[in-house]
Design a protein around this motif. Structure first.
Motif, PDB file in Angstrom:
ATOM      1  N   PRO A 230       1.440   1.279  11.003  1.00  0.00           N
ATOM      2  CA  PRO A 230       2.781   1.262  10.422  1.00  0.00           C
ATOM      3  C   PRO A 230       2.713   1.028   8.917  1.00  0.00           C
ATOM      4  O   PRO A 230       1.645   0.709   8.383  1.00  0.00           O
ATOM      5  N   THR A 369      15.049  -0.767  10.828  1.00  0.00           N
ATOM      6  CA  THR A 369      13.639  -0.414  10.652  1.00  0.00           C
ATOM      7  C   THR A 369      12.809  -1.662  10.892  1.00  0.00           C
ATOM      8  O   THR A 369      13.086  -2.719  10.338  1.00  0.00           O
ATOM      9  N   LEU A 371       9.361  -3.427  13.681  1.00  0.00           N
ATOM     10  CA  LEU A 371       8.245  -3.297  14.611  1.00  0.00           C
ATOM     11  C   LEU A 371       8.563  -3.965  15.936  1.00  0.00           C
ATOM     12  O   LEU A 371       9.042  -5.105  15.958  1.00  0.00           O
ATOM     13  N   TRP A 396       6.935   1.539  16.241  1.00  0.00           N
ATOM     14  CA  TRP A 396       7.684   1.480  15.004  1.00  0.00           C
ATOM     15  C   TRP A 396       9.103   1.977  15.253  1.00  0.00           C
ATOM     16  O   TRP A 396       9.322   2.963  15.962  1.00  0.00           O
ATOM     17  N   GLU A 398      12.774   3.177  13.549  1.00  0.00           N
ATOM     18  CA  GLU A 398      13.499   3.676  12.385  1.00  0.00           C
ATOM     19  C   GLU A 398      14.904   4.068  12.808  1.00  0.00           C
ATOM     20  O   GLU A 398      15.087   4.673  13.870  1.00  0.00           O
ATOM     21  N   VAL A 406       2.351   2.294  17.370  1.00  0.00           N
ATOM     22  CA  VAL A 406       1.508   1.822  16.271  1.00  0.00           C
ATOM     23  C   VAL A 406       0.403   0.915  16.798  1.00  0.00           C
ATOM     24  O   VAL A 406       0.514   0.312  17.868  1.00  0.00           O
ATOM     25  N   CYS A 409      -2.424  -3.278  13.170  1.00  0.00           N
ATOM     26  CA  CYS A 409      -1.640  -3.906  12.119  1.00  0.00           C
ATOM     27  C   CYS A 409      -1.682  -5.422  12.281  1.00  0.00           C
ATOM     28  O   CYS A 409      -2.125  -5.936  13.321  1.00  0.00           O
ATOM     29  N   VAL A 446       4.553  -7.322   7.746  1.00  0.00           N
ATOM     30  CA  VAL A 446       3.713  -6.385   8.492  1.00  0.00           C
ATOM     31  C   VAL A 446       2.706  -5.784   7.518  1.00  0.00           C
ATOM     32  O   VAL A 446       3.076  -5.284   6.452  1.00  0.00           O
ATOM     33  N   GLY A 448       0.049  -2.890   7.453  1.00  0.00           N
ATOM     34  CA  GLY A 448      -0.427  -1.714   8.173  1.00  0.00           C
ATOM     35  C   GLY A 448      -1.146  -0.778   7.230  1.00  0.00           C
ATOM     36  O   GLY A 448      -2.124  -1.126   6.591  1.00  0.00           O
TER      37      GLY A 448
END
Length: 449
Positions: A230, A369, A371, A396, A398, A406, A409, A446, A448
């Motif tokens: 991500p 948006t 995780l 992920w 959005e 994902v 991370c 996060v 990533g």
């Protein structure tokens, strides 16, 4: 070995300790058997059967203690254990807070039948367990897109234990566990992804069908196809109910009397203060019928009882055994647990977090948006400051919708701040030692791509 035999054995250990010079002693005896069957490619991969008797003895002399254990329970071994434990205790450091419960603190009712923590049906045969594993494997393998089923397992265990002490306590109970799990794989080489599903219950009749477990493992695996890293930044994070209990587990660790007494808890000064948002209760109930951590008494012979660790967001108390309670000038919460060769320490039994009113989909829509975390590995948790960092994988989000899976991370934050921003979903599952729904946390980091 029968419960009566275990009782006699435990009381014999205590008597031997007193004869060897112990001022006080307690003993734990256990007998059990387990069967585990692993299937792969429609054939038996591995079968394991174990059974045996274990004994453990703790002795106390002048504020010193020592614990020993053995798998042999002959009279000569019992005598040797008692003498060795007494010799070890005499060399141990002094802790004036150590000691058994006073007789008036002990549980009066040690009968566990009302808790139904031991299945009264006949033990499953190896052939039956093999059939369950085969059915779970077939259900996963038959899902389009699954390249192989890494393993399908079915297992069962039955254990009985007895606790006896020189203060007059003597009690025991049995416990059973039935379990089914499946690990599925999709893709090949560097594009390979895997996931799993598994369930365990005290009673076989409460288990989901193996086909349901196999299909769920396959569905989770297929959803992970095409995983990528991500973006990096500050985002809301939704802990799926599969992993949300680990977040509450960090709170439980911080209110554990052992950490608090050492001054090694980030909540050590927060008794009576908000640690969760308003409306959240965190309850412990060791008396829930058929639940995996239920027990009528703790490892020091005190009667267990329901209690609120957090009420309306406010921390109500620590989780204490006798020694940590004495160090903190409080009463034990009947939370002691112990192994065969270890002294008692505080632990929790069947915790329940207040669920929310929203579905997980509602929380995903609110994220915008961010995780969704469905699995984690590795951990860097500072128990004194609450600083938190873990490897994670999931999905992920959005525009309030899942965009792609994902992996690889890292998520980070501070537990005090994280827990105060929680929003709970309404999707907690029953039969867990920690009944915790999906939890949305605002503003974590996060790392990533």
């Amino acid at each position: 070995m029968s419960p009566v035999d275990l009782q006699v054995l435990a009381e014999s250990l205590v008597d031997a300790a007193r004869r060897a010079g112990a001022e006080a002693a307690d003993a734990l005896t256990s007998s059990g058997q387990s069967i585990s069957i692993d299937m792969r490619g429609g054939a038996l991969e591995h079968a394991d059967r174990a059974e045996g008797v274990e004994i453990g003895l703790r002795v106390l002399i002048g504020g010193r203690q020592a614990s020993v254990s053995a798998s042999d329970h002959s009279p000569a071994t019992i005598t040797d254990m008692a003498e060795r434990a007494v010799a070890m205790a005499r060399e141990a450091p002094v802790d004036d807070m150590l000691g058994l419960a006073d007789p008036d603190q002990l549980a009066r009712d040690t009968d566990a039948r009302a808790l139904q923590i031991a299945d009264d049906r006949p033990d499953p045969s190896p052939d039956h367990l093999q059939d369950l594993a085969l059915r779970a494997e077939a259900a996963a393998r038959d899902m389009p897109g699954i390249s192989q089923v890494e393993s399908a397992n079915a297992g069962f265990s039955r254990r009985f234990l007895w606790l006896a002490a020189s203060n007059g306590f003597s009690g025991g109970y049995g416990r059973t566990t039935h379990a089914i799990s499946t690990v599925a794989i999709t893709g090949e080489g560097l594009g390979m992804e895997r996931d799993y599903a598994g369930e365990s219950r005290v009673w076989a009749e409460d288990l989901p069908a193996p086909e349901e477990i196999g299909r769920l493992a396959a569905e989770r695996t297929l959803a992970r196809a095409g995983s990528r890293k991500p973006p990096t930044g500050a985002f809301p994070i939704l802990y799926d109910r599969r992993v949300a209990a680990s977040l509450i587990g960090h709170l439980l660790s911080a209110v554990n009397g052992s950490a608090v007494a050492r001054g090694a808890s980030w909540l050590r000064r927060d008794l009576g203060q908000p640690v969760l948002p308003e409306g959240f209760d965190l309850t412990e109930d060791p008396l829930r019928p058929r639940y995996p951590s239920s027990r009528p008494f703790d490892a020091e012979g005190l009667a267990t009882r329901p209690r609120k660790i957090v009420e309306n967001g406010v921390l109500q108390g620590w989780t204490l055994d006798l020694a940590t309670a004495r160090k903190l000038g409080m009463d034990s919460t009947a939370s002691a647990a112990r192994g065969m060769s270890s002294a008692p320490s505080p632990t929790n039994s069947n915790v329940i977090l207040t669920p929310g009113a929203a579905t997980q989909d509602d929380l995903i829509a609110r994220m915008g948006t961010g995780l969704i975390v469905t699995s984690m590995l590795g951990a860097s948790i500072n128990g004194t400051t609450g600083d938190y960092s873990r490897g994670a994988a999931g999905f992920w989000v959005e525009d309030g919708r899942i965009a792609y899976p994902v992996n690889e991370c890292t998520i980070a934050g501070n537990l005090r701040e994280m827990l105060m921003t929680l929003t709970a979903a309404n999707d907690a599952l029953p039969w867990r030692a920690a009944e915790v729904p999906s939890l949305l946390v605002r503003g974590m980091t996060v790392a990533g791509a």
